[in-house]
Motif scaffolding. Sequence first.
Motif, PDB file in Angstrom:
ATOM      1  N   ARG A 170      16.074  -4.402   0.883  1.00 17.39           N
ATOM      2  CA  ARG A 170      16.703  -5.288   1.863  1.00 17.39           C
ATOM      3  C   ARG A 170      16.108  -5.123   3.256  1.00 17.39           C
ATOM      4  N   ARG A 171      14.791  -4.963   3.284  1.00 17.72           N
ATOM      5  CA  ARG A 171      14.008  -4.822   4.517  1.00 17.72           C
ATOM      6  C   ARG A 171      14.432  -3.637   5.377  1.00 17.72           C
ATOM      7  N   MET A 172      15.099  -2.675   4.788  1.00 18.18           N
ATOM      8  CA  MET A 172      15.541  -1.504   5.546  1.00 18.18           C
ATOM      9  C   MET A 172      14.452  -0.440   5.628  1.00 18.18           C
ATOM     10  N   ILE A 173      13.568  -0.410   4.646  1.00 20.74           N
ATOM     11  CA  ILE A 173      12.543   0.624   4.570  1.00 20.74           C
ATOM     12  C   ILE A 173      11.191  -0.056   4.400  1.00 20.74           C
ATOM     13  N   THR A 174      10.189   0.387   5.168  1.00 17.77           N
ATOM     14  CA  THR A 174       8.851  -0.159   4.966  1.00 17.77           C
ATOM     15  C   THR A 174       8.286   0.416   3.669  1.00 17.77           C
ATOM     16  N   SER A 175       7.405  -0.321   3.049  1.00 17.81           N
ATOM     17  CA  SER A 175       6.822   0.103   1.781  1.00 17.81           C
ATOM     18  C   SER A 175       5.845   1.250   1.998  1.00 17.81           C
ATOM     19  N   SER A 176       5.925   2.226   1.138  1.00 20.56           N
ATOM     20  CA  SER A 176       5.057   3.395   1.220  1.00 20.56           C
ATOM     21  C   SER A 176       3.665   3.056   0.685  1.00 20.56           C
ATOM     22  N   HIS A 177       2.647   3.434   1.433  1.00 25.76           N
ATOM     23  CA  HIS A 177       1.266   3.206   1.003  1.00 25.76           C
ATOM     24  C   HIS A 177       0.978   3.916  -0.325  1.00 25.76           C
ATOM     25  N   PRO A 178       1.358   5.208  -0.484  1.00 27.54           N
ATOM     26  CA  PRO A 178       1.102   5.869  -1.773  1.00 27.54           C
ATOM     27  C   PRO A 178       1.813   5.193  -2.949  1.00 27.54           C
ATOM     28  N   GLU A 179       3.026   4.670  -2.724  1.00 29.94           N
ATOM     29  CA  GLU A 179       3.738   3.973  -3.800  1.00 29.94           C
ATOM     30  C   GLU A 179       3.017   2.684  -4.174  1.00 29.94           C
ATOM     31  N   LEU A 180       2.511   1.986  -3.176  1.00 25.97           N
ATOM     32  CA  LEU A 180       1.761   0.752  -3.423  1.00 25.97           C
ATOM     33  C   LEU A 180       0.510   1.050  -4.243  1.00 25.97           C
ATOM     34  N   VAL A 181      -0.236   2.059  -3.852  1.00 25.60           N
ATOM     35  CA  VAL A 181      -1.462   2.443  -4.569  1.00 25.60           C
ATOM     36  C   VAL A 181      -1.135   2.830  -6.006  1.00 25.60           C
ATOM     37  N   ALA A 182      -0.037   3.565  -6.201  1.00 27.90           N
ATOM     38  CA  ALA A 182       0.352   4.000  -7.547  1.00 27.90           C
ATOM     39  C   ALA A 182       0.822   2.824  -8.409  1.00 27.90           C
ATOM     40  N   ALA A 183       1.393   1.810  -7.788  1.00 27.15           N
ATOM     41  CA  ALA A 183       1.965   0.689  -8.543  1.00 27.15           C
ATOM     42  C   ALA A 183       0.924  -0.319  -9.025  1.00 27.15           C
ATOM     43  N   LEU A 184      -0.215  -0.362  -8.361  1.00 29.38           N
ATOM     44  CA  LEU A 184      -1.224  -1.361  -8.721  1.00 29.38           C
ATOM     45  C   LEU A 184      -2.369  -0.731  -9.509  1.00 29.38           C
ATOM     46  N   PRO A 185      -2.751  -1.361 -10.622  1.00 33.03           N
ATOM     47  CA  PRO A 185      -3.833  -0.812 -11.446  1.00 33.03           C
ATOM     48  C   PRO A 185      -5.210  -1.157 -10.882  1.00 33.03           C
ATOM     49  N   SER A 186      -5.547  -0.553  -9.776  1.00 34.02           N
ATOM     50  CA  SER A 186      -6.837  -0.784  -9.144  1.00 34.02           C
ATOM     51  C   SER A 186      -7.234   0.487  -8.408  1.00 34.02           C
ATOM     52  N   ALA A 187      -8.496   0.616  -8.105  1.00 39.41           N
ATOM     53  CA  ALA A 187      -8.985   1.787  -7.387  1.00 39.41           C
ATOM     54  C   ALA A 187      -8.434   1.788  -5.965  1.00 39.41           C
ATOM     55  N   LYS A 188      -8.154   2.980  -5.454  1.00 41.15           N
ATOM     56  CA  LYS A 188      -7.588   3.121  -4.116  1.00 41.15           C
ATOM     57  C   LYS A 188      -8.486   2.474  -3.066  1.00 41.15           C
ATOM     58  N   GLY A 189      -9.796   2.609  -3.221  1.00 41.97           N
ATOM     59  CA  GLY A 189     -10.726   2.004  -2.278  1.00 41.97           C
ATOM     60  C   GLY A 189     -10.619   0.488  -2.248  1.00 41.97           C
ATOM     61  N   ASN A 190     -10.467  -0.129  -3.419  1.00 41.08           N
ATOM     62  CA  ASN A 190     -10.302  -1.582  -3.492  1.00 41.08           C
ATOM     63  C   ASN A 190      -9.003  -2.017  -2.819  1.00 41.08           C
ATOM     64  N   ILE A 191      -7.950  -1.251  -3.060  1.00 41.21           N
ATOM     65  CA  ILE A 191      -6.652  -1.566  -2.456  1.00 41.21           C
ATOM     66  C   ILE A 191      -6.741  -1.432  -0.938  1.00 41.21           C
TER      67      ILE A 191
END
Length: 90
Positions: free
Chosen positions: A25-46
């Motif tokens: 509910r827009r209370m917390i900004t999204s964590s970069h490490p969580e985003l990287v872990a959630a997407l099946p792509s290389a960290k550099g590409n992300i």
Amino acid sequence: MAGVRLSRLQKRILQWLAADEQRTRRMITSSHPELVAALPSAKGNISHSLHRLERQGLIVMLRTAGGKTESVYLTAAGRQKAIQIAGSYE
């Protein structure tokens, strides 16, 4: 803004951020490490995709004093783009 083309990864990033924003509910900004872990792509590409999205004004990346990306959030334009993507047939 109408001429901006996004890669599949960039679209997935925007969709993930929009879903995370709804979940918290827009209370917390999204964590970069969580985003990287959630997407099946290389960290550099992300990271490259995140920088491009930031330059386009679709996201904002909050950084630590050392310059590492700590969290990410959508701008109003990014939120609109995520809604458009969700409604498209791609």
